[in-house]
Enzyme design. Sequence first.
Site, PDB file in Angstrom:
ATOM      1  N   LEU A   1      19.845  24.147  93.102  1.00 39.39           N
ATOM      2  CA  LEU A   1      20.782  24.522  94.161  1.00 39.39           C
ATOM      3  C   LEU A   1      20.121  25.550  95.079  1.00 39.39           C
ATOM      4  CD1 LEU A   1      24.012  25.058  91.993  1.00 39.39           C
ATOM      5  CD2 LEU A   1      23.236  22.950  93.129  1.00 39.39           C
ATOM      6  N   HIS A   2      20.398  25.435  96.360  1.00 34.87           N
ATOM      7  CA  HIS A   2      19.888  26.396  97.341  1.00 34.87           C
ATOM      8  C   HIS A   2      21.092  27.046  98.007  1.00 34.87           C
ATOM      9  CE1 HIS A   2      15.986  24.397  96.826  1.00 34.87           C
ATOM     10  NE2 HIS A   2      16.669  23.271  96.894  1.00 34.87           N
TER      11      HIS A   2
ATOM     12  N   ASP B   1       9.783  17.654 104.783  1.00 32.28           N
ATOM     13  CA  ASP B   1      10.453  18.350 103.685  1.00 32.28           C
ATOM     14  C   ASP B   1       9.677  18.101 102.405  1.00 32.28           C
ATOM     15  OD1 ASP B   1      12.051  19.458 101.747  1.00 32.28           O
ATOM     16  OD2 ASP B   1      13.920  18.566 102.472  1.00 32.28           O
TER      17      ASP B   1
ATOM     18  N   THR C   1     -10.140  14.447  83.694  1.00 32.77           N
ATOM     19  CA  THR C   1      -8.861  13.790  83.959  1.00 32.77           C
ATOM     20  C   THR C   1      -7.914  14.661  84.793  1.00 32.77           C
ATOM     21  OG1 THR C   1      -9.098  12.581  81.903  1.00 32.77           O
ATOM     22  CG2 THR C   1      -6.891  12.634  82.868  1.00 32.77           C
TER      23      THR C   1
ATOM     24  N   SER D   1      16.578  18.895  92.569  1.00 35.61           N
ATOM     25  CA  SER D   1      16.062  19.696  91.449  1.00 35.61           C
ATOM     26  C   SER D   1      16.928  20.897  91.140  1.00 35.61           C
ATOM     27  CB  SER D   1      14.671  20.249  91.759  1.00 35.61           C
ATOM     28  OG  SER D   1      13.803  19.256  92.188  1.00 35.61           O
TER      29      SER D   1
ATOM     30  N   THR E   1      11.620  17.654  96.097  1.00 34.23           N
ATOM     31  CA  THR E   1      11.489  16.703  94.996  1.00 34.23           C
ATOM     32  C   THR E   1      10.921  15.394  95.544  1.00 34.23           C
ATOM     33  OG1 THR E   1      13.454  17.693  94.042  1.00 34.23           O
ATOM     34  CG2 THR E   1      12.730  15.583  93.129  1.00 34.23           C
TER      35      THR E   1
ATOM     36  N   ASP F   1      20.644  16.161 103.840  1.00 29.05           N
ATOM     37  CA  ASP F   1      19.632  17.230 103.920  1.00 29.05           C
ATOM     38  C   ASP F   1      18.640  16.952 105.047  1.00 29.05           C
ATOM     39  OD1 ASP F   1      18.604  15.030 102.483  1.00 29.05           O
ATOM     40  OD2 ASP F   1      17.370  16.270 101.154  1.00 29.05           O
ATOM     41  N   ARG F   2      18.269  15.677 105.207  1.00 29.68           N
ATOM     42  CA  ARG F   2      17.313  15.328 106.260  1.00 29.68           C
ATOM     43  C   ARG F   2      17.949  15.501 107.634  1.00 29.68           C
ATOM     44  NH1 ARG F   2      15.146   9.492 105.155  1.00 29.68           N
ATOM     45  NH2 ARG F   2      13.563  10.153 106.661  1.00 29.68           N
TER      46      ARG F   2
ATOM     47  N   GLY G   1      20.321  20.109  96.021  1.00 26.24           N
ATOM     48  CA  GLY G   1      19.113  19.284  96.062  1.00 26.24           C
ATOM     49  C   GLY G   1      18.955  18.504  94.773  1.00 26.24           C
TER      50      GLY G   1
HETATM   51  N1  LIG Z   1      11.414  27.990  91.015  1.00 22.17           N
HETATM   52  C1  LIG Z   1      11.256  26.673  91.255  1.00 22.17           C
HETATM   53  N2  LIG Z   1      12.013  25.762  90.626  1.00 22.17           N
HETATM   54  C2  LIG Z   1      11.886  24.445  90.856  1.00 22.17           C
HETATM   55  N3  LIG Z   1      10.986  23.952  91.748  1.00 22.17           N
HETATM   56  C3  LIG Z   1      10.201  24.813  92.408  1.00 22.17           C
HETATM   57  C4  LIG Z   1      10.301  26.212  92.223  1.00 22.17           C
HETATM   58  N4  LIG Z   1       9.412  26.803  93.045  1.00 22.17           N
HETATM   59  C5  LIG Z   1       8.768  25.831  93.715  1.00 22.17           C
HETATM   60  N5  LIG Z   1       9.236  24.628  93.338  1.00 22.17           N
HETATM   61  C6  LIG Z   1       8.752  23.350  93.842  1.00 22.17           C
HETATM   62  O1  LIG Z   1       9.762  22.857  94.677  1.00 22.17           O
HETATM   63  C7  LIG Z   1       9.804  21.430  94.595  1.00 22.17           C
HETATM   64  C8  LIG Z   1      11.244  21.029  94.810  1.00 22.17           C
HETATM   65  O2  LIG Z   1      11.554  21.445  96.122  1.00 22.17           O
HETATM   66  P1  LIG Z   1      12.984  21.872  96.547  1.00 22.17           P
HETATM   67  O3  LIG Z   1      13.501  22.936  95.662  1.00 22.17           O
HETATM   68  O4  LIG Z   1      12.913  22.095  97.991  1.00 22.17           O
HETATM   69  O5  LIG Z   1      13.675  20.474  96.233  1.00 22.17           O
HETATM   70  P2  LIG Z   1      15.143  20.070  95.864  1.00 22.17           P
HETATM   71  O6  LIG Z   1      15.992  21.188  95.406  1.00 22.17           O
HETATM   72  O7  LIG Z   1      15.076  18.893  94.967  1.00 22.17           O
HETATM   73  O8  LIG Z   1      15.633  19.616  97.217  1.00 22.17           O
HETATM   74  P3  LIG Z   1      15.483  18.169  97.786  1.00 22.17           P
HETATM   75  O9  LIG Z   1      16.450  17.318  97.025  1.00 22.17           O
HETATM   76  O10 LIG Z   1      15.883  18.439  99.179  1.00 22.17           O
HETATM   77  O11 LIG Z   1      14.076  17.736  97.644  1.00 22.17           O
HETATM   78  C9  LIG Z   1       9.239  21.048  93.231  1.00 22.17           C
HETATM   79  O12 LIG Z   1       8.310  19.990  93.407  1.00 22.17           O
HETATM   80  C10 LIG Z   1       8.508  22.309  92.772  1.00 22.17           C
HETATM   81  O13 LIG Z   1       7.120  22.123  92.726  1.00 22.17           O
HETATM   82  C1  LIG Z   2      15.287  11.419 100.392  1.00 24.12           C
HETATM   83  C2  LIG Z   2      16.124  12.503  99.739  1.00 24.12           C
HETATM   84  C3  LIG Z   2      16.135  12.297  98.228  1.00 24.12           C
HETATM   85  C4  LIG Z   2      15.417  13.821 100.048  1.00 24.12           C
HETATM   86  O1  LIG Z   2      16.091  14.888  99.476  1.00 24.12           O
HETATM   87  C5  LIG Z   2      17.551  12.552 100.335  1.00 24.12           C
HETATM   88  O2  LIG Z   2      17.513  12.824 101.684  1.00 24.12           O
HETATM   89  C6  LIG Z   2      18.283  11.245 100.132  1.00 24.12           C
HETATM   90  O3  LIG Z   2      18.764  10.978  99.067  1.00 24.12           O
HETATM   91  N1  LIG Z   2      18.331  10.412 101.224  1.00 24.12           N
HETATM   92  C7  LIG Z   2      19.006   9.148 101.259  1.00 24.12           C
HETATM   93  C8  LIG Z   2      18.142   8.069 101.798  1.00 24.12           C
HETATM   94  C9  LIG Z   2      17.630   8.270 103.206  1.00 24.12           C
HETATM   95  O4  LIG Z   2      17.556   9.408 103.701  1.00 24.12           O
HETATM   96  O5  LIG Z   2      17.277   7.261 103.845  1.00 24.12           O
END
Ligand SMILES: Nc1ncnc2c1ncn2[C@@H]1O[C@H](COP(=O)(O)OP(=O)(O)OP(=O)(O)O)[C@@H](O)[C@H]1O
Ligand SMILES: CC(C)(CO)[C@@H](O)C(=O)NCCC(=O)O
Length: 276
Positions: free
Chosen positions: A24-25, A142, A200, A22, A145, A122-123, A20
């Site tokens: 890894l899953h 979803d 704020t 942010s 991030t 991912d989508r 992802g």
């Molecule tokens: N331990 C954690 N670390 C990081 N983010 C977390 C954690 N727990 C909850 N979150 C929340 O998860 C969100 C990110 O979601 P997720 O981990 O699903 O995204 P991702 O890894 O970037 O995947 P994607 O790219 O699919 O969005 C952040 O906005 C944050 O608020």
């Molecule tokens: C929208 C995100 C960032 C969500 O993780 C990912 O699915 C992505 O990079 N998508 C490419 C653009 C699209 O889905 O149209």
Amino acid sequence: MISQQSAKHIENQWLALEIGNSRLHWALFMGESLEFTWDTEYLPESVIQQLGNGETKLEVGSEEKEIFFTFFPLPPAPCPLPLFIASVVPQQTVLWENYLNVRVITLDQIPLNNIYPTLGIDRALALWGAGMSWGFPVLVIDAGTALTFTAADGGKNLVGGAILPGVGLQFASLGQQTGQLPQVEMEAIKSLPPRFALNTTEAIQSGVIYTLIAGMRDFTEEWLSLFPDGKVAIKGGDRILLLNYLQALYPDLAARLIVEPNLIFWGMQTIVAGVA
Ligand SMILES: Nc1ncnc2c1ncn2[C@@H]1O[C@H](COP(=O)(O)OP(=O)(O)OP(=O)(O)O)[C@@H](O)[C@H]1O
Ligand SMILES: CC(C)(CO)[C@@H](O)C(=O)NCCC(=O)O
Ligand SMILES: [K+]
């Protein structure tokens, strides 16, 4: 000595990795059954290289560490486990290129119709996983991030969707791109903020949370007016936070949501079962 039975178990095991924006899953599968999931930060390149060679020990200074115990909540695996990757971060995907037993899942492997070429994997996988588990038509929210809406009709045709900054990104961009706004931490929001705020921090919380919830309600209602029997599923790191607010404001709508963090892994499982 390894018994016949545990040897067979190891043979069936494979790792699913969703890269992802942010973090890894991870999921450990035993054949088609999902045994365990966990999240990690992005891993150091040296660790990725060693994992891919089947090495289990890591030199840290003069110390030797078990890679698995250090980075995964798992006992060491005897060989590089088969690894299936779905990634929306190309710079991270290339780091896994030399892993001995790796397959990168691509859009063309997903049996949805009407996909456009730059759709995030991912989508596509989450949508496929949701449809295969709960049936089509389905809308996936979803809350990661980025916050995305992705929908398919009863014929498994992509209807389309939308992309906006997720909760964390909205707070971060206000904190970083302005002269006077503080960085609001999500942990600080315990309950619904006041709608009309007099400080704020709460003004930022109100703006971000109420408009996100309004957006989720609007997309979901629109979806259900198009497909009255459609399903709605929610995943992503902020799913619980947003679901709680949705529940407080629109309980009937919240009750319709299927909450499932592992949609992508369910999607990957059906794809892997088909190609492995
Ligand atoms: N331990 C954690 N670390 C990081 N983010 C977390 C954690 N727990 C909850 N979150 C929340 O998860 C969100 C990110 O979601 P997720 O981990 O699903 O995204 P991702 O890894 O970037 O995947 P994607 O790219 O699919 O969005 C952040 O906005 C944050 O608020
Ligand atoms: C929208 C995100 C960032 C969500 O993780 C990912 O699915 C992505 O990079 N998508 C490419 C653009 C699209 O889905 O149209
Ligand atoms: K980018």
